[in-house]
Design a protein around this motif. Structure first.
Motif, PDB file in Angstrom:
ATOM      1  N   CYS A 178       0.852  -1.173   0.000  1.00 18.86           N
ATOM      2  CA  CYS A 178       0.000   0.000   0.000  1.00 18.86           C
ATOM      3  C   CYS A 178       0.895   1.232   0.000  1.00 18.86           C
ATOM      4  O   CYS A 178       1.916   1.272   0.699  1.00 18.86           O
ATOM      5  CB  CYS A 178      -0.909   0.003   1.225  1.00 18.86           C
ATOM      6  N   HIS A 179       0.515   2.262  -0.755  1.00 13.90           N
ATOM      7  CA  HIS A 179       1.349   3.461  -0.851  1.00 13.90           C
ATOM      8  C   HIS A 179       1.125   4.436   0.301  1.00 13.90           C
ATOM      9  O   HIS A 179       1.802   5.460   0.368  1.00 13.90           O
ATOM     10  CB  HIS A 179       1.126   4.168  -2.189  1.00 13.90           C
ATOM     11  N   PHE A 180       0.184   4.147   1.192  1.00 18.89           N
ATOM     12  CA  PHE A 180       0.105   4.925   2.422  1.00 18.89           C
ATOM     13  C   PHE A 180       1.224   4.445   3.338  1.00 18.89           C
ATOM     14  O   PHE A 180       1.286   3.264   3.688  1.00 18.89           O
ATOM     15  CB  PHE A 180      -1.250   4.731   3.114  1.00 18.89           C
ATOM     16  N   ASP A 181       2.111   5.360   3.712  1.00 21.83           N
ATOM     17  CA  ASP A 181       3.292   4.959   4.474  1.00 21.83           C
ATOM     18  C   ASP A 181       2.935   4.198   5.736  1.00 21.83           C
ATOM     19  O   ASP A 181       3.580   3.201   6.082  1.00 21.83           O
ATOM     20  CB  ASP A 181       4.137   6.190   4.835  1.00 21.83           C
ATOM     21  N   ARG A 182       1.918   4.672   6.458  1.00 21.89           N
ATOM     22  CA  ARG A 182       1.595   4.013   7.717  1.00 21.89           C
ATOM     23  C   ARG A 182       1.108   2.584   7.484  1.00 21.89           C
ATOM     24  O   ARG A 182       1.414   1.679   8.271  1.00 21.89           O
ATOM     25  CB  ARG A 182       0.552   4.814   8.503  1.00 21.89           C
ATOM     26  N   HIS A 183       0.369   2.344   6.396  1.00 20.97           N
ATOM     27  CA  HIS A 183      -0.100   0.993   6.111  1.00 20.97           C
ATOM     28  C   HIS A 183       1.055   0.087   5.719  1.00 20.97           C
ATOM     29  O   HIS A 183       1.093  -1.088   6.097  1.00 20.97           O
ATOM     30  CB  HIS A 183      -1.142   1.016   4.995  1.00 20.97           C
ATOM     31  N   GLN A 184       1.998   0.631   4.952  1.00 25.04           N
ATOM     32  CA  GLN A 184       3.165  -0.166   4.567  1.00 25.04           C
ATOM     33  C   GLN A 184       3.988  -0.544   5.792  1.00 25.04           C
ATOM     34  O   GLN A 184       4.384  -1.701   5.952  1.00 25.04           O
ATOM     35  CB  GLN A 184       4.026   0.616   3.579  1.00 25.04           C
ATOM     36  N   VAL A 185       4.230   0.416   6.661  1.00 22.67           N
ATOM     37  CA  VAL A 185       5.007   0.148   7.873  1.00 22.67           C
ATOM     38  C   VAL A 185       4.273  -0.830   8.789  1.00 22.67           C
ATOM     39  O   VAL A 185       4.887  -1.682   9.433  1.00 22.67           O
ATOM     40  CB  VAL A 185       5.307   1.461   8.625  1.00 22.67           C
ATOM     41  N   TRP A 186       2.947  -0.733   8.808  1.00 15.67           N
ATOM     42  CA  TRP A 186       2.154  -1.617   9.666  1.00 15.67           C
ATOM     43  C   TRP A 186       2.030  -3.035   9.101  1.00 15.67           C
ATOM     44  O   TRP A 186       1.557  -3.925   9.787  1.00 15.67           O
ATOM     45  CB  TRP A 186       0.750  -1.040   9.859  1.00 15.67           C
ATOM     46  N   GLY A 187       2.427  -3.256   7.841  1.00 11.35           N
ATOM     47  CA  GLY A 187       2.440  -4.619   7.320  1.00 11.35           C
ATOM     48  C   GLY A 187       1.539  -4.920   6.152  1.00 11.35           C
ATOM     49  O   GLY A 187       1.363  -6.086   5.804  1.00 11.35           O
TER      50      GLY A 187
END
Length: 214
Positions: A178-187
């Motif tokens: 996902c290109h939303f940074d928080r979603h990418q970091v969250w997995g």
């Protein structure tokens, strides 16, 4: 090969040590996101090196083709027992030339929202998009197979779904996220490993011997 993928932003395992948590359930819970209920964990060893160097223990090659359970993903009152995810470095291994279909499904867990899903190494055809829960028996009949958009990022509608297709003819190790940074970091990401084909032009070139490491 067909693969159904479900985006599940949800709280996961308790925090450890002095980590700061923002989980909505208290008791040290933390926010997480997932694909098919797996929150991707980036390993300390590069997956590309691990695959081509046959290094064991870096990743698991058993990313699930489907969510572990199906429910009304877009219901505003998803039971809390459906919120939790599993952490892991699970990847999907594809044979060279495999035809892949991915269906991204948004959920209402902690609030529905759109997801810009991006795949490295490929462009894909966006063959379908809709609202509500994807129906594997009815929705493929609405696919645009004549002139579908060709892109490398698809916007999954809020409380909806999007279906993409591509042919795995680019051997290597490719990140999808996902290109939303928080979603990418969250997995909310995973990795496709595309095997080499049989001909020289269908094989990944090895890095030059003197190429600096990252």
């Amino acid at each position: 090969m067909s693969m159904s993928t479900c985006s599940l932003p949800s709280p996961s395992t308790p925090c450890a040590g002095n980590m700061t948590c923002d989980g909505p359930l208290g008791n040290g819970s933390r926010f997480a996101a997932s694909l098919n209920n797996v929150s991707f964990q980036t390993p300390s060893v590069d997956i590309l090196d691990a695959y081509y160097g046959s290094v064991r223990g870096v990743y698991e090659a058993d990313f699930p083709d489907k969510p572990p359970f199906f429910f009304n993903f877009t219901d505003d009152n998803v039971p809390k027992e459906r919120w939790f995810t599993k952490r892991g470095t699970k990847v999907k291994v594809l044979g060279y030339g495999a035809v892949v279909e991915v269906v991204f499904q948004d959920t209402a867990i902690l609030g529905a929202e759109t997801h810009p899903m991006h795949l490295h190494g490929f462009a894909f055809y966006v063959v379908g998009r809709g609202f509500g829960n994807f129906d594997m028996h009815k929705d493929p009949g609405t696919y645009n197979l004549i002139d579908p958009p060709y892109q490398n990022t698809v916007s999954v509608p809020k409380a909806g779904w999007a279906a993409v297709r591509f042919r795995a003819t680019n051997p290597g190790v490719w990140f999808m996220h996902c290109h939303f940074d928080r979603h990418q970091v969250w997995g909310m990401d995973t990795v496709f490993i595309v095997k080499d084909g049989k001909t020289p032009e269908a094989k990944m070139m090895r890095r030059p011997a003197g190429m600096p490491r990252c």
